[in-house]
Design a protein around this motif. Structure first.
Motif, PDB file in Angstrom:
ATOM      1  N   ASP A  26       0.834  -1.206   0.000  1.00 38.46           N
ATOM      2  CA  ASP A  26       0.000   0.000   0.000  1.00 38.46           C
ATOM      3  C   ASP A  26       0.868   1.255   0.000  1.00 38.46           C
ATOM      4  OD1 ASP A  26      -2.206  -1.620   0.026  1.00 38.46           O
ATOM      5  OD2 ASP A  26      -2.593  -1.421   2.172  1.00 38.46           O
ATOM      6  N   TYR A  27       1.969   1.202   0.756  1.00 39.45           N
ATOM      7  CA  TYR A  27       2.863   2.366   0.799  1.00 39.45           C
ATOM      8  C   TYR A  27       3.459   2.633  -0.586  1.00 39.45           C
ATOM      9  CZ  TYR A  27       6.716   5.423   2.130  1.00 39.45           C
ATOM     10  OH  TYR A  27       7.587   6.476   2.220  1.00 39.45           O
ATOM     11  N   ASP A  28       3.885   1.561  -1.249  1.00 39.53           N
ATOM     12  CA  ASP A  28       4.438   1.730  -2.598  1.00 39.53           C
ATOM     13  C   ASP A  28       3.388   2.296  -3.550  1.00 39.53           C
ATOM     14  OD1 ASP A  28       6.834   0.736  -1.711  1.00 39.53           O
ATOM     15  OD2 ASP A  28       6.470  -1.308  -2.407  1.00 39.53           O
ATOM     16  N   LYS A  29       2.157   1.802  -3.412  1.00 42.19           N
ATOM     17  CA  LYS A  29       1.083   2.323  -4.263  1.00 42.19           C
ATOM     18  C   LYS A  29       0.818   3.798  -3.951  1.00 42.19           C
ATOM     19  CE  LYS A  29      -2.572  -0.061  -5.206  1.00 42.19           C
ATOM     20  NZ  LYS A  29      -3.806  -0.869  -5.077  1.00 42.19           N
ATOM     21  N   LEU A  30       0.821   4.132  -2.657  1.00 42.27           N
ATOM     22  CA  LEU A  30       0.613   5.532  -2.268  1.00 42.27           C
ATOM     23  C   LEU A  30       1.739   6.413  -2.796  1.00 42.27           C
ATOM     24  CD1 LEU A  30      -0.602   5.136   1.436  1.00 42.27           C
ATOM     25  CD2 LEU A  30      -1.951   5.973  -0.491  1.00 42.27           C
ATOM     26  N   ALA A  31       2.979   5.901  -2.700  1.00 37.10           N
ATOM     27  CA  ALA A  31       4.110   6.685  -3.201  1.00 37.10           C
ATOM     28  C   ALA A  31       3.999   6.898  -4.712  1.00 37.10           C
ATOM     29  CB  ALA A  31       5.418   5.979  -2.858  1.00 37.10           C
ATOM     30  N   LYS A  32       3.614   5.838  -5.424  1.00 35.57           N
ATOM     31  CA  LYS A  32       3.427   5.978  -6.870  1.00 35.57           C
ATOM     32  C   LYS A  32       2.276   6.934  -7.176  1.00 35.57           C
ATOM     33  CE  LYS A  32       5.216   1.384  -8.067  1.00 35.57           C
ATOM     34  NZ  LYS A  32       4.880   0.052  -8.630  1.00 35.57           N
ATOM     35  N   GLN A  33       1.198   6.824  -6.382  1.00 37.04           N
ATOM     36  CA  GLN A  33       0.066   7.721  -6.590  1.00 37.04           C
ATOM     37  C   GLN A  33       0.468   9.162  -6.319  1.00 37.04           C
ATOM     38  OE1 GLN A  33      -3.071   6.912  -7.759  1.00 37.04           O
ATOM     39  NE2 GLN A  33      -3.247   9.130  -7.884  1.00 37.04           N
ATOM     40  N   ARG A  34       1.283   9.354  -5.276  1.00 40.71           N
ATOM     41  CA  ARG A  34       1.744  10.703  -4.948  1.00 40.71           C
ATOM     42  C   ARG A  34       2.600  11.258  -6.083  1.00 40.71           C
ATOM     43  NH1 ARG A  34       5.120  15.162  -3.941  1.00 40.71           N
ATOM     44  NH2 ARG A  34       4.307  16.285  -2.130  1.00 40.71           N
ATOM     45  N   ASP A  35       3.488  10.415  -6.618  1.00 39.36           N
ATOM     46  CA  ASP A  35       4.321  10.832  -7.745  1.00 39.36           C
ATOM     47  C   ASP A  35       3.453  11.167  -8.955  1.00 39.36           C
ATOM     48  OD1 ASP A  35       6.543  10.430  -6.187  1.00 39.36           O
ATOM     49  OD2 ASP A  35       7.001   8.441  -7.008  1.00 39.36           O
ATOM     50  N   ALA A  36       2.433  10.339  -9.186  1.00 37.04           N
ATOM     51  CA  ALA A  36       1.534  10.588 -10.318  1.00 37.04           C
ATOM     52  C   ALA A  36       0.760  11.891 -10.108  1.00 37.04           C
ATOM     53  CB  ALA A  36       0.576   9.420 -10.494  1.00 37.04           C
ATOM     54  N   ASP A  37       0.277  12.103  -8.881  1.00 40.22           N
ATOM     55  CA  ASP A  37      -0.460  13.343  -8.587  1.00 40.22           C
ATOM     56  C   ASP A  37       0.447  14.556  -8.728  1.00 40.22           C
ATOM     57  OD1 ASP A  37      -2.786  11.961  -8.135  1.00 40.22           O
ATOM     58  OD2 ASP A  37      -2.536  11.868  -5.962  1.00 40.22           O
ATOM     59  N   PHE A  38       1.702  14.414  -8.294  1.00 41.72           N
ATOM     60  CA  PHE A  38       2.636  15.537  -8.426  1.00 41.72           C
ATOM     61  C   PHE A  38       2.941  15.801  -9.895  1.00 41.72           C
ATOM     62  CE2 PHE A  38       6.904  17.382  -8.612  1.00 41.72           C
ATOM     63  CZ  PHE A  38       6.720  18.492  -7.801  1.00 41.72           C
ATOM     64  N   GLU A  39       3.024  14.734 -10.684  1.00 36.24           N
ATOM     65  CA  GLU A  39       3.252  14.906 -12.116  1.00 36.24           C
ATOM     66  C   GLU A  39       2.084  15.661 -12.748  1.00 36.24           C
ATOM     67  OE1 GLU A  39       5.102  14.739 -15.780  1.00 36.24           O
ATOM     68  OE2 GLU A  39       5.902  14.263 -13.786  1.00 36.24           O
ATOM     69  N   VAL A  40       0.872  15.307 -12.353  1.00 34.41           N
ATOM     70  CA  VAL A  40      -0.309  16.029 -12.854  1.00 34.41           C
ATOM     71  C   VAL A  40      -0.259  17.487 -12.419  1.00 34.41           C
ATOM     72  CG1 VAL A  40      -2.823  16.192 -12.705  1.00 34.41           C
ATOM     73  CG2 VAL A  40      -1.739  13.952 -12.942  1.00 34.41           C
ATOM     74  N   PHE A  41       0.131  17.709 -11.150  1.00 35.41           N
ATOM     75  CA  PHE A  41       0.238  19.076 -10.635  1.00 35.41           C
ATOM     76  C   PHE A  41       1.256  19.866 -11.446  1.00 35.41           C
ATOM     77  CE2 PHE A  41       2.091  22.277  -7.843  1.00 35.41           C
ATOM     78  CZ  PHE A  41       0.968  22.912  -7.347  1.00 35.41           C
ATOM     79  N   SER A  42       2.397  19.250 -11.745  1.00 35.23           N
ATOM     80  CA  SER A  42       3.434  19.926 -12.524  1.00 35.23           C
ATOM     81  C   SER A  42       2.945  20.234 -13.935  1.00 35.23           C
ATOM     82  CB  SER A  42       4.694  19.056 -12.575  1.00 35.23           C
ATOM     83  OG  SER A  42       5.197  18.817 -11.286  1.00 35.23           O
ATOM     84  N   GLN A  43       2.234  19.272 -14.529  1.00 37.71           N
ATOM     85  CA  GLN A  43       1.699  19.505 -15.871  1.00 37.71           C
ATOM     86  C   GLN A  43       0.676  20.639 -15.872  1.00 37.71           C
ATOM     87  OE1 GLN A  43       0.176  15.718 -17.098  1.00 37.71           O
ATOM     88  NE2 GLN A  43       2.210  14.798 -17.383  1.00 37.71           N
ATOM     89  N   LEU A  44      -0.171  20.658 -14.841  1.00 39.57           N
ATOM     90  CA  LEU A  44      -1.145  21.755 -14.731  1.00 39.57           C
ATOM     91  C   LEU A  44      -0.436  23.092 -14.559  1.00 39.57           C
ATOM     92  CD1 LEU A  44      -3.872  20.140 -12.436  1.00 39.57           C
ATOM     93  CD2 LEU A  44      -4.150  20.806 -14.820  1.00 39.57           C
ATOM     94  N   GLN A  45       0.624  23.097 -13.757  1.00 38.53           N
ATOM     95  CA  GLN A  45       1.375  24.333 -13.549  1.00 38.53           C
ATOM     96  C   GLN A  45       2.004  24.794 -14.851  1.00 38.53           C
ATOM     97  OE1 GLN A  45       1.467  25.783 -10.307  1.00 38.53           O
ATOM     98  NE2 GLN A  45       2.092  27.520 -11.562  1.00 38.53           N
ATOM     99  N   ASP A  46       2.546  23.856 -15.628  1.00 40.18           N
ATOM    100  CA  ASP A  46       3.121  24.209 -16.929  1.00 40.18           C
ATOM    101  C   ASP A  46       2.049  24.765 -17.863  1.00 40.18           C
ATOM    102  OD1 ASP A  46       5.574  23.370 -16.047  1.00 40.18           O
ATOM    103  OD2 ASP A  46       5.453  21.391 -16.970  1.00 40.18           O
ATOM    104  N   ARG A  47       0.889  24.116 -17.859  1.00 35.49           N
ATOM    105  CA  ARG A  47      -0.220  24.612 -18.695  1.00 35.49           C
ATOM    106  C   ARG A  47      -0.616  26.023 -18.284  1.00 35.49           C
ATOM    107  NH1 ARG A  47      -5.108  20.792 -18.368  1.00 35.49           N
ATOM    108  NH2 ARG A  47      -6.050  22.603 -19.391  1.00 35.49           N
ATOM    109  N   ARG A  48      -0.680  26.246 -16.989  1.00 38.78           N
ATOM    110  CA  ARG A  48      -1.063  27.581 -16.508  1.00 38.78           C
ATOM    111  C   ARG A  48      -0.037  28.621 -16.944  1.00 38.78           C
ATOM    112  NH1 ARG A  48      -1.190  31.777 -13.539  1.00 38.78           N
ATOM    113  NH2 ARG A  48      -3.093  32.419 -12.437  1.00 38.78           N
ATOM    114  N   ASN A  49       1.229  28.275 -16.835  1.00 35.55           N
ATOM    115  CA  ASN A  49       2.272  29.215 -17.240  1.00 35.55           C
ATOM    116  C   ASN A  49       2.169  29.545 -18.726  1.00 35.55           C
ATOM    117  OD1 ASN A  49       3.254  29.209 -14.628  1.00 35.55           O
ATOM    118  ND2 ASN A  49       4.804  27.629 -15.040  1.00 35.55           N
ATOM    119  N   LYS A  50       1.875  28.512 -19.529  1.00 32.14           N
ATOM    120  CA  LYS A  50       1.747  28.752 -20.971  1.00 32.14           C
ATOM    121  C   LYS A  50       0.529  29.619 -21.285  1.00 32.14           C
ATOM    122  CE  LYS A  50       4.060  24.466 -22.378  1.00 32.14           C
ATOM    123  NZ  LYS A  50       3.909  23.160 -23.055  1.00 32.14           N
ATOM    124  N   VAL A  51      -0.599  29.326 -20.655  1.00 27.31           N
ATOM    125  CA  VAL A  51      -1.807  30.135 -20.886  1.00 27.31           C
ATOM    126  C   VAL A  51      -1.595  31.555 -20.390  1.00 27.31           C
ATOM    127  CG1 VAL A  51      -4.236  30.400 -20.282  1.00 27.31           C
ATOM    128  CG2 VAL A  51      -3.345  28.142 -20.814  1.00 27.31           C
TER     129      VAL A  51
END
Length: 648
Positions: free
Chosen positions: A113-138
């Motif tokens: 479960d911890y590994d899954k949570l860590a992967k989920q956290r990494d995935a969520d952070f990746e989404v956050f980073s992508q959203l931040q990049d999109r915001r910067n571009k817009v």
């Protein structure tokens, strides 16, 4: 080990037999001494009574018997305590191992479960980073659109400032010309008032020269003023143009669809960023909780390890595997063969006997398609082949789980009604062969002993092209289509639910098979590249989904390792080991990080081979401790039979 003593019983024969005689001799010596000391005062007849004080030998033996009886009672009590101590140690060992198994299982779950949570956290952070990049571009696009307006406004402001300065200079020139004009008029007035010009010639010449200089200066100022006025007119036009551009751009910016769309995008992205930030915060909280749980489990695990060292001077404890009545045990056998084909002692009976002196029960799980599976299982139970087994679990039987409640129904064959079908064998109600009037198409029907429809074969020009299989309620179970290039093989197989919707389809190719599962809405749910992949998934996703489920499965089963290494598996895997030839697999099973806590081995030779490699605690059950294996029975447990009739 005897904690309280060796427990050896001392019998009466081992007691010192001379004790009464020695006691009598000692007492006689004492009496003689007394006699000598009183010889001068005692009467002469005292010697006649010198044995009166000697104890009775019978009474002395009774006293000693009491002592030995007491000792024997104490020895018996010590032996009982030793037995209780041994039983308690065995029970403590089993309890420690059970707790350790539980903690190990919990630890694997928490780590997973911890590994899954860590992967989920990494995935969520990746989404956050992508959203931040999109915001910067817009935002950059929005700034780019605003930059043009700002540039125009800046130019407008700069040119307006220049125009103001030019107008100020023009005013200054006008004022200078006005002062010069006043000076000129003053000088002219003074010249007009001169009475005697000759006397005042020098003064007049000086004033004229001043007037001439004033005119020259005024002319220069006039020219400068004209130039300035022309520049002012141009500057005013430029400023007016810029002012118009600013107005147009401001209006366009407020009404432009692109700008509005960018603003909407920014608002939506900001909302998503806020939600994603909340997710990250939640992920961090879950990870912290999982870390705390891991630390708690590690502490509890260390406590158990310390207890093992204290009581048993070792952390590697081997205990007999015993069935837990609170668990749901399932024995895997790829198929069940008919009762009349069973060997004298088949593998299923051996497993069943393991449950004889327990309160636990088990079910049987098979994966082969067998249209007679329910009837075979009923015969097993009624004939006493199994006594502790409840039900049989099978993916194809699972498709038909609601069919058992249906009554026998008539069957409408999917035939072209434009053909004139004639019954060639059997009766009109139960034909065994029918043929079209053209003779190009024919159908053969097979029935069970109870006259329920078993199968229907469809022929085109006397060549079989498909076969339909029915259960005892005349419900269509499966259809097999023949490979037109090779009549001995199937091109595809379709399995149905009781409502005739497709549940599963297999498509066979030269080197592989594709398996597809379909929901009731005819939508493909999942696709598998092999049948083994499908069976492994079905066992995990449908058959055994609870932590209390435990699957007893031979390590030689094709998808055993797939189940072993599946981190999403929720049920316990109990390997049935009949050979140690696969050294890599055995090493994996006995490794410290192995998910296996309990195992069953076929005989003592396999048992000893496992013990030599074990470096951790384990519960082990031996099927045949004598080391004699029944090869015939083993062959019966792994024999594969496909009960879809193949094309002959």
């Amino acid at each position: 080990m005897k904690l309280f003593g060796h427990g050896k019983k001392v019998t009466d024969s081992a007691a010192p037999a001379t004790a009464p005689a020695e006691s009598q001799k000692q007492q006689m010596s004492t009496a003689q001494a007394v006699i000598h000391s009183t010889a001068t005062v005692e009467p002469a007849d005292v010697k006649k009574n010198e044995h009166v004080s000697v104890p009775n030998p019978v009474a002395s033996e009774d006293a000693y018997q009491k002592l030995t009886t007491k000792r024997e009672q104490l020895e018996k009590h010590v032996n009982q305590l030793n037995q209780q101590y041994g039983d308690a140690r065995n029970e403590l060992r089993s309890q420690l191992l059970t707790e350790k198994d539980y903690l190990r299982a919990q630890s694997r779950t928490v780590n997973h479960d911890y590994d899954k949570l860590a992967k989920q956290r990494d995935a969520d952070f990746e989404v956050f980073s992508q959203l931040q990049d999109r915001r910067n571009k817009v935002a950059a696009k929005q700034q780019q659109l605003a930059a043009s307006l700002n540039e125009t406004k800046q130019r407008f402001a700069e040119q307006s400032t220049i125009l103001a300065k030019m107008k100020a200079q023009s005013v200054q020139i006008a004022k200078q010309r006005e002062r010069l004009d006043k000076q000129e008029h003053k000088l002219l007035n003074e010249l007009g008032q001169q009475g005697n010009l000759n006397s005042l010639m020098e003064e007049i010449d000086a004033k004229r020269k001043q007037i001439s200089d004033i005119n020259v200066h005024d002319h220069e100022l006039e020219q400068a003023e004209d130039g300035m006025n022309q520049d002012i007119v141009k500057q005013e036009k430029a400023v007016a143009t810029l002012n118009k551009q600013v107005s147009v751009q401001e209006q366009a910016s407020s009404n432009d669809d692109a700008t509005a769309d960018l603003q909407k995008q920014l608002a939506a992205i900001d909302k998503q960023l806020s939600q994603q930030q909340d997710k990250l915060t939640s992920d961090d909280d879950k990870l912290k909780a999982a870390k705390r749980e891991k630390a708690n489990l590690a502490e509890q695990f260390q406590q158990l390890t310390d207890l093992m060292k204290f009581y048993f001077s070792s952390t590697k404890l081997i205990d007999n595997f015993q069935f837990d009545p609170s668990h749901h045990y399932v024995f895997y056998s790829n198929t069940l063969i008919p009762l009349n084909q069973l060997s004298e002692q088949n593998g299923l009976e051996i497993i069943d006997h393991l449950f004889d002196k327990t309160d636990a029960h088990f079910d049987v799980l098979t994966t082969d398609f067998n249209r007679e599976l329910s009837e075979i299982w009923d015969s097993y139970q009624h004939s006493g082949v199994v006594h502790h087994a409840g039900r049989v679990i099978n993916p194809y039987l699972d498709f038909q789980r609601d069919a058992g409640t249906q009554q026998h129904a008539d069957v409408a064959l999917p035939l072209d009604q434009s053909q004139d079908w004639q019954v060639n064998a059997g009766t009109e109600e139960q034909p065994e062969m029918i043929r079209s009037a053209s003779g190009k198409q024919s159908v053969t029907l097979q029935y069970r002993a109870d006259r329920s429809l078993e199968s229907v074969k469809y022929f085109q020009n006397d060549k079989l092209f498909k076969m339909a299989i029915y259960d005892q309620q005349n419900v269509l179970v499966a259809t097999q289509y023949v490979d037109p290039r090779d009549a001995k093989h199937a091109a595809s197989e379709i399995y149905y639910r009781p409502d005739h919707s497709v549940a599963l389809e297999k498509v066979f190719f030269e080197d592989h098979v594709v398996v597809q599962t379909t929901d009731a809405g005819k939508t493909v749910e999942r696709t598998f590249e092999t049948e083994d992949d499908y069976y492994a998934w079905w066992i995990k996703a449908h058959a055994l989904t609870r932590p209390e489920d435990a699957l007893i499965i031979d390590t030689e089963t094709p998808y055993f390792e797939q189940l072993l290494n599946d981190d999403d598996r929720r049920f316990e895997l109990i390997p049935l080991i009949t050979t140690v030839d696969n050294k890599a697999l055995i090493e994996q099973l006995v490794a410290d990080d192995s998910p296996v806590n309990n195992m069953i081995v076929s005989d003592e030779s396999v048992h000893q081979a496992i013990l030599k490699q074990l470096k951790r605690d384990m519960h082990i059950m031996v099927l045949d401790p004598s080391g004699v294996t029944n090869e015939k029975a083993k062959a019966a447990t792994i024999k594969t039979r496909i009960y879809i009739p193949k094309v002959s």
